[in-house]
Scaffold this motif. Sequence first.
Motif, short mmCIF file in Angstrom:
data_model
loop_
_atom_site.label_atom_id
_atom_site.label_comp_id
_atom_site.label_asym_id
_atom_site.label_seq_id
_atom_site.Cartn_x
_atom_site.Cartn_y
_atom_site.Cartn_z
N HIS A 252 5.71 -0.42 12.46
CA HIS A 252 6.31 0.60 11.58
C HIS A 252 5.53 0.68 10.27
O HIS A 252 5.26 1.78 9.76
CB HIS A 252 7.78 0.30 11.31
CG HIS A 252 8.67 0.55 12.48
ND1 HIS A 252 9.05 1.81 12.89
CD2 HIS A 252 9.25 -0.30 13.35
CE1 HIS A 252 9.81 1.74 13.95
NE2 HIS A 252 9.95 0.46 14.26
N GLU A 253 5.16 -0.47 9.73
CA GLU A 253 4.41 -0.50 8.47
C GLU A 253 3.01 0.07 8.65
O GLU A 253 2.53 0.83 7.81
CB GLU A 253 4.35 -1.93 7.91
CG GLU A 253 3.63 -2.05 6.60
CD GLU A 253 4.30 -1.35 5.42
OE1 GLU A 253 3.71 -1.35 4.32
OE2 GLU A 253 5.41 -0.79 5.58
N ILE A 254 2.36 -0.25 9.74
CA ILE A 254 1.03 0.30 10.02
C ILE A 254 1.12 1.82 10.13
O ILE A 254 0.30 2.54 9.56
CB ILE A 254 0.44 -0.34 11.31
CG1 ILE A 254 0.08 -1.79 11.03
CG2 ILE A 254 -0.76 0.46 11.82
CD1 ILE A 254 -0.21 -2.62 12.27
N HIS A 255 2.13 2.30 10.82
CA HIS A 255 2.34 3.74 10.93
C HIS A 255 2.55 4.36 9.55
O HIS A 255 2.00 5.41 9.24
CB HIS A 255 3.54 4.02 11.84
CG HIS A 255 3.78 5.47 12.08
ND1 HIS A 255 4.60 6.23 11.28
CD2 HIS A 255 3.28 6.31 13.03
CE1 HIS A 255 4.60 7.47 11.72
NE2 HIS A 255 3.82 7.54 12.79
N ARG A 256 3.32 3.70 8.71
CA ARG A 256 3.63 4.22 7.37
C ARG A 256 2.37 4.35 6.51
O ARG A 256 2.19 5.34 5.81
CB ARG A 256 4.64 3.29 6.67
CG ARG A 256 5.12 3.81 5.31
CD ARG A 256 5.94 2.78 4.56
NE ARG A 256 5.13 1.68 4.04
CZ ARG A 256 4.36 1.74 2.95
NH1 ARG A 256 4.25 2.87 2.27
NH2 ARG A 256 3.68 0.69 2.55
N ILE A 257 1.47 3.37 6.57
CA ILE A 257 0.30 3.39 5.69
C ILE A 257 -0.86 4.21 6.24
O ILE A 257 -1.80 4.51 5.50
CB ILE A 257 -0.17 1.96 5.31
CG1 ILE A 257 -0.66 1.18 6.52
CG2 ILE A 257 0.94 1.22 4.56
CD1 ILE A 257 -1.26 -0.19 6.19
N LEU A 258 -0.79 4.60 7.52
CA LEU A 258 -1.84 5.44 8.09
C LEU A 258 -1.65 6.90 7.67
O LEU A 258 -0.54 7.42 7.64
CB LEU A 258 -1.81 5.38 9.62
CG LEU A 258 -2.54 4.23 10.28
CD1 LEU A 258 -2.26 4.23 11.78
CD2 LEU A 258 -4.04 4.29 10.02
N LYS A 259 -2.77 7.56 7.40
CA LYS A 259 -2.74 8.99 7.13
C LYS A 259 -2.39 9.72 8.43
O LYS A 259 -2.58 9.18 9.51
CB LYS A 259 -4.13 9.45 6.65
CG LYS A 259 -4.51 8.91 5.29
CD LYS A 259 -5.90 9.37 4.91
CE LYS A 259 -6.31 8.79 3.57
NZ LYS A 259 -7.71 9.15 3.23
N PHE B 275 0.83 -1.20 0.00
CA PHE B 275 0.00 0.00 0.00
C PHE B 275 0.86 1.25 0.00
O PHE B 275 1.95 1.29 0.56
CB PHE B 275 -0.93 0.02 1.21
CG PHE B 275 -1.86 -1.16 1.27
CD1 PHE B 275 -2.75 -1.42 0.24
CD2 PHE B 275 -1.85 -2.01 2.36
CE1 PHE B 275 -3.61 -2.51 0.29
CE2 PHE B 275 -2.70 -3.10 2.42
CZ PHE B 275 -3.58 -3.34 1.38
N ALA B 276 0.31 2.29 -0.59
CA ALA B 276 1.00 3.58 -0.61
C ALA B 276 1.06 4.17 0.79
O ALA B 276 0.19 3.90 1.62
CB ALA B 276 0.27 4.55 -1.54
#
Length: 171
Positions: free
Chosen positions: A52-59, A26-27
């Motif tokens: 870290h990935e969840i943080h990255r994909i969250l607005k 995901f972007a």
Amino acid sequence: PTQIAAYKRLNPKCDAVCGSIRATLFAAESFDLVAVVGGLHHLQAGLDEALHEIHRILKPGGVFCFSEPHTASLMDWLRRKWYRRDPLFEASEEAIDVQQLKRRHSERFVVQTEVYVGNLAYIGVLNSMILRIPVAWKARYAPALMAMEAQLNRIVPSWLACCVVTRWRKR
């Protein structure tokens, strides 16, 4: 992939993907909400990577909700004993240390809510597979256990609750 295909057949207007939460395709900043129910405790070795990935994909300001068994519970001690004897469970599967997780990710997330719940229905309905309770029996006893659990959740301390339900906001 089989379960994703079945989900798409049953829910043609919804999208579903099969992949790793530790490295999604995901972007960045593409979701308002990420919810994980009972999945984080299966990836202890990659837990920080997943967050870290969840943080990255969250607005910005996006919300991360999760519900997991927690280490500060008496039930976790019983669960660990059971899992050592039960061949259905991986050795790497263990409850979440919520306090440690909050400390490690405090620069990325603000904790908005943290509620400790889960007792009779959590064990007898949600985890009936672990106890090898036939699925057909659940319809008979689930309503009563869920009603009792709703009352017990009001008074049961965190150390007796089976799981933690949280809402974190992305900083």
